[in-house]
Design a protein around this motif. Structure first.
Motif, PDB file in Angstrom:
ATOM      1  N   VAL A   2       0.833  -1.204   0.000  1.00  0.00           N
ATOM      2  CA  VAL A   2       0.000   0.000   0.000  1.00  0.00           C
ATOM      3  C   VAL A   2       0.869   1.255   0.000  1.00  0.00           C
ATOM      4  O   VAL A   2       0.581   2.221  -0.717  1.00  0.00           O
ATOM      5  CB  VAL A   2      -0.957  -0.004   1.213  1.00  0.00           C
ATOM      6  CG1 VAL A   2      -1.664   1.333   1.347  1.00  0.00           C
ATOM      7  CG2 VAL A   2      -1.983  -1.122   1.061  1.00  0.00           C
ATOM      8  N   ALA A   3       1.953   1.252   0.795  1.00  0.00           N
ATOM      9  CA  ALA A   3       2.856   2.402   0.819  1.00  0.00           C
ATOM     10  C   ALA A   3       3.456   2.639  -0.563  1.00  0.00           C
ATOM     11  O   ALA A   3       3.556   3.779  -1.036  1.00  0.00           O
ATOM     12  CB  ALA A   3       3.968   2.175   1.847  1.00  0.00           C
ATOM     13  N   ARG A   4       3.853   1.554  -1.230  1.00  0.00           N
ATOM     14  CA  ARG A   4       4.419   1.678  -2.574  1.00  0.00           C
ATOM     15  C   ARG A   4       3.384   2.213  -3.557  1.00  0.00           C
ATOM     16  O   ARG A   4       3.683   3.064  -4.396  1.00  0.00           O
ATOM     17  CB  ARG A   4       4.929   0.319  -3.049  1.00  0.00           C
ATOM     18  CG  ARG A   4       5.541   0.351  -4.444  1.00  0.00           C
ATOM     19  CD  ARG A   4       6.088  -1.008  -4.859  1.00  0.00           C
ATOM     20  NE  ARG A   4       6.691  -0.944  -6.169  1.00  0.00           N
ATOM     21  CZ  ARG A   4       6.035  -1.128  -7.308  1.00  0.00           C
ATOM     22  NH1 ARG A   4       4.740  -1.417  -7.270  1.00  0.00           N
ATOM     23  NH2 ARG A   4       6.652  -1.044  -8.480  1.00  0.00           N
ATOM     24  N   MET A   5       2.145   1.720  -3.453  1.00  0.00           N
ATOM     25  CA  MET A   5       1.105   2.176  -4.368  1.00  0.00           C
ATOM     26  C   MET A   5       0.775   3.650  -4.144  1.00  0.00           C
ATOM     27  O   MET A   5       0.595   4.411  -5.102  1.00  0.00           O
ATOM     28  CB  MET A   5      -0.154   1.323  -4.175  1.00  0.00           C
ATOM     29  CG  MET A   5      -1.296   1.691  -5.116  1.00  0.00           C
ATOM     30  SD  MET A   5      -0.807   1.633  -6.856  1.00  0.00           S
ATOM     31  CE  MET A   5      -0.411  -0.100  -7.033  1.00  0.00           C
ATOM     32  N   ILE A   6       0.697   4.066  -2.879  1.00  0.00           N
ATOM     33  CA  ILE A   6       0.448   5.485  -2.591  1.00  0.00           C
ATOM     34  C   ILE A   6       1.537   6.342  -3.204  1.00  0.00           C
ATOM     35  O   ILE A   6       1.280   7.383  -3.819  1.00  0.00           O
ATOM     36  CB  ILE A   6       0.360   5.720  -1.065  1.00  0.00           C
ATOM     37  CG1 ILE A   6      -0.901   5.064  -0.504  1.00  0.00           C
ATOM     38  CG2 ILE A   6       0.370   7.214  -0.739  1.00  0.00           C
ATOM     39  CD1 ILE A   6      -0.981   5.112   1.008  1.00  0.00           C
ATOM     40  N   TYR A   7       2.780   5.882  -3.047  1.00  0.00           N
ATOM     41  CA  TYR A   7       3.910   6.642  -3.599  1.00  0.00           C
ATOM     42  C   TYR A   7       3.816   6.731  -5.117  1.00  0.00           C
ATOM     43  O   TYR A   7       4.000   7.801  -5.694  1.00  0.00           O
ATOM     44  CB  TYR A   7       5.220   5.978  -3.189  1.00  0.00           C
ATOM     45  CG  TYR A   7       6.436   6.622  -3.824  1.00  0.00           C
ATOM     46  CD1 TYR A   7       6.958   7.800  -3.308  1.00  0.00           C
ATOM     47  CD2 TYR A   7       7.033   6.065  -4.951  1.00  0.00           C
ATOM     48  CE1 TYR A   7       8.053   8.418  -3.890  1.00  0.00           C
ATOM     49  CE2 TYR A   7       8.130   6.669  -5.549  1.00  0.00           C
ATOM     50  CZ  TYR A   7       8.635   7.845  -5.011  1.00  0.00           C
ATOM     51  OH  TYR A   7       9.713   8.448  -5.601  1.00  0.00           O
ATOM     52  N   ARG A   8       3.526   5.617  -5.774  1.00  0.00           N
ATOM     53  CA  ARG A   8       3.475   5.621  -7.231  1.00  0.00           C
ATOM     54  C   ARG A   8       2.336   6.493  -7.743  1.00  0.00           C
ATOM     55  O   ARG A   8       2.479   7.199  -8.746  1.00  0.00           O
ATOM     56  CB  ARG A   8       3.319   4.191  -7.750  1.00  0.00           C
ATOM     57  CG  ARG A   8       4.548   3.327  -7.528  1.00  0.00           C
ATOM     58  CD  ARG A   8       4.356   1.925  -8.072  1.00  0.00           C
ATOM     59  NE  ARG A   8       4.237   1.944  -9.520  1.00  0.00           N
ATOM     60  CZ  ARG A   8       3.363   1.205 -10.203  1.00  0.00           C
ATOM     61  NH1 ARG A   8       2.522   0.418  -9.573  1.00  0.00           N
ATOM     62  NH2 ARG A   8       3.330   1.259 -11.516  1.00  0.00           N
ATOM     63  N   PHE A   9       1.181   6.449  -7.080  1.00  0.00           N
ATOM     64  CA  PHE A   9       0.062   7.299  -7.465  1.00  0.00           C
ATOM     65  C   PHE A   9       0.446   8.771  -7.352  1.00  0.00           C
ATOM     66  O   PHE A   9       0.204   9.574  -8.253  1.00  0.00           O
ATOM     67  CB  PHE A   9      -1.151   7.021  -6.576  1.00  0.00           C
ATOM     68  CG  PHE A   9      -2.184   6.156  -7.230  1.00  0.00           C
ATOM     69  CD1 PHE A   9      -2.762   6.506  -8.430  1.00  0.00           C
ATOM     70  CD2 PHE A   9      -2.571   4.972  -6.634  1.00  0.00           C
ATOM     71  CE1 PHE A   9      -3.706   5.703  -9.027  1.00  0.00           C
ATOM     72  CE2 PHE A   9      -3.511   4.153  -7.221  1.00  0.00           C
ATOM     73  CZ  PHE A   9      -4.091   4.512  -8.420  1.00  0.00           C
ATOM     74  N   GLU A  10       1.030   9.108  -6.205  1.00  0.00           N
ATOM     75  CA  GLU A  10       1.396  10.497  -5.965  1.00  0.00           C
ATOM     76  C   GLU A  10       2.459  10.951  -6.957  1.00  0.00           C
ATOM     77  O   GLU A  10       2.416  12.076  -7.469  1.00  0.00           O
ATOM     78  CB  GLU A  10       1.897  10.666  -4.532  1.00  0.00           C
ATOM     79  CG  GLU A  10       2.139  12.108  -4.123  1.00  0.00           C
ATOM     80  CD  GLU A  10       0.880  12.948  -4.149  1.00  0.00           C
ATOM     81  OE1 GLU A  10       0.996  14.178  -4.224  1.00  0.00           O
ATOM     82  OE2 GLU A  10      -0.231  12.387  -4.129  1.00  0.00           O
ATOM     83  N   LYS A  11       3.431  10.075  -7.229  1.00  0.00           N
ATOM     84  CA  LYS A  11       4.484  10.428  -8.185  1.00  0.00           C
ATOM     85  C   LYS A  11       3.905  10.714  -9.560  1.00  0.00           C
ATOM     86  O   LYS A  11       4.238  11.739 -10.184  1.00  0.00           O
ATOM     87  CB  LYS A  11       5.502   9.289  -8.284  1.00  0.00           C
ATOM     88  CG  LYS A  11       6.649   9.584  -9.234  1.00  0.00           C
ATOM     89  CD  LYS A  11       7.584   8.407  -9.378  1.00  0.00           C
ATOM     90  CE  LYS A  11       6.997   7.347 -10.261  1.00  0.00           C
ATOM     91  NZ  LYS A  11       7.971   6.281 -10.594  1.00  0.00           N
ATOM     92  N   GLN A  12       3.023   9.846 -10.041  1.00  0.00           N
ATOM     93  CA  GLN A  12       2.461  10.041 -11.379  1.00  0.00           C
ATOM     94  C   GLN A  12       1.580  11.278 -11.437  1.00  0.00           C
ATOM     95  O   GLN A  12       1.609  12.037 -12.424  1.00  0.00           O
ATOM     96  CB  GLN A  12       1.671   8.808 -11.803  1.00  0.00           C
ATOM     97  CG  GLN A  12       1.299   8.802 -13.284  1.00  0.00           C
ATOM     98  CD  GLN A  12       2.524   8.871 -14.175  1.00  0.00           C
ATOM     99  OE1 GLN A  12       3.442   8.074 -14.045  1.00  0.00           O
ATOM    100  NE2 GLN A  12       2.556   9.846 -15.070  1.00  0.00           N
TER     101      GLN A  12
END
Length: 218
Positions: free
Chosen positions: A129-139
């Protein structure tokens, strides 16, 4: 990004509203103050930019813009901010402290397999979940930056969803998500662990749906 873009250092400097150094203490203050302004550090041939939003105060990315001798943009990279890294590190250390028994020779791993599985699930789901939040925010932030810089579609450099790294990650995460779903259906729910099952279904569903949307978006 392999070739030079017609984006100058001045263009990227204009993205920054508040100048700060990229240090642990500055990011810590950023987390508590919830300053949502675009913040950055301006170096000789590199500019670092980061920005929080209301719902993501800890796992936001830091973008590094690198320039050539003519002050033209040649590369954009990203990394997780030091507070986000620290939170993940503390979680992993705490997880290992509680999981690893004090006396390994006397611990019955077979008899406690369910407890070990549940703790492992919680840890891995947290990381996913932490990785997904980061990837969403990055994009999302990349899209905003590209729009502000008026970059052409061909100039954009989103993360390659089928890079070797992402393929290897999915080769692990997708079967693991299926395993969690099966664990819910055949073990946790029949055993009466409804709240745990709902939580696992929620996290797994969030990851799979968000990841598939990320792939289809490309």
């Amino acid at each position: 990004m392999k070739e030079t873009l017609e984006i100058t250092k001045k263009d990227v400097e204009d993205l920054i509203e508040l100048r700060k150094e990229d240090t642990f203490l500055n990011h810590l203050w950023n987390v508590f103050s919830r300053d949502l302004r675009p913040t950055g550090e301006i170096g000789f041939n590199t500019i670092k930019v980061w920005k929080q939003n209301i719902w993501n105060a800890t796992f936001y990315p830091i973008f590094s813009f690198e320039f050539n001798v003519n002050s033209h943009l040649i590369k954009i990279t990203d990394k997780l901010n030091p507070i986000g890294k620290t939170i993940i590190g503390i979680f992993i250390i705490g997880f290992l402290y509680y999981v690893i028994p004090k006396n390994l020779t006397e611990f019955n791993f077979i008899g406690n397999w369910l407890l070990i599985a549940i703790i492992s699930v919680i840890a891995l789901v947290f990381i996913l979940v932490a990785r997904m939040i980061y990837r969403f925010e990055k994009q999302n932030q990349l899209d905003e930056i590209f729009e502000l810089l008026d970059m052409d579609v061909d100039q954009k450099i989103p993360e390659k969803e089928w890079s070797s790294k992402n393929i290897l990650i999915r080769l692990f995460t997708y079967p693991f998500c299926l395993f969690l779903i099966g664990l819910n259906i055949f073990l946790i729910i029949p055993d009466g662990g409804y709240l745990l099952a709902i939580g696992i279904f929620g996290f797994v569903g969030f990851y799979l749906i968000a990841d598939l949307k990320m792939i289809l978006k490309k």
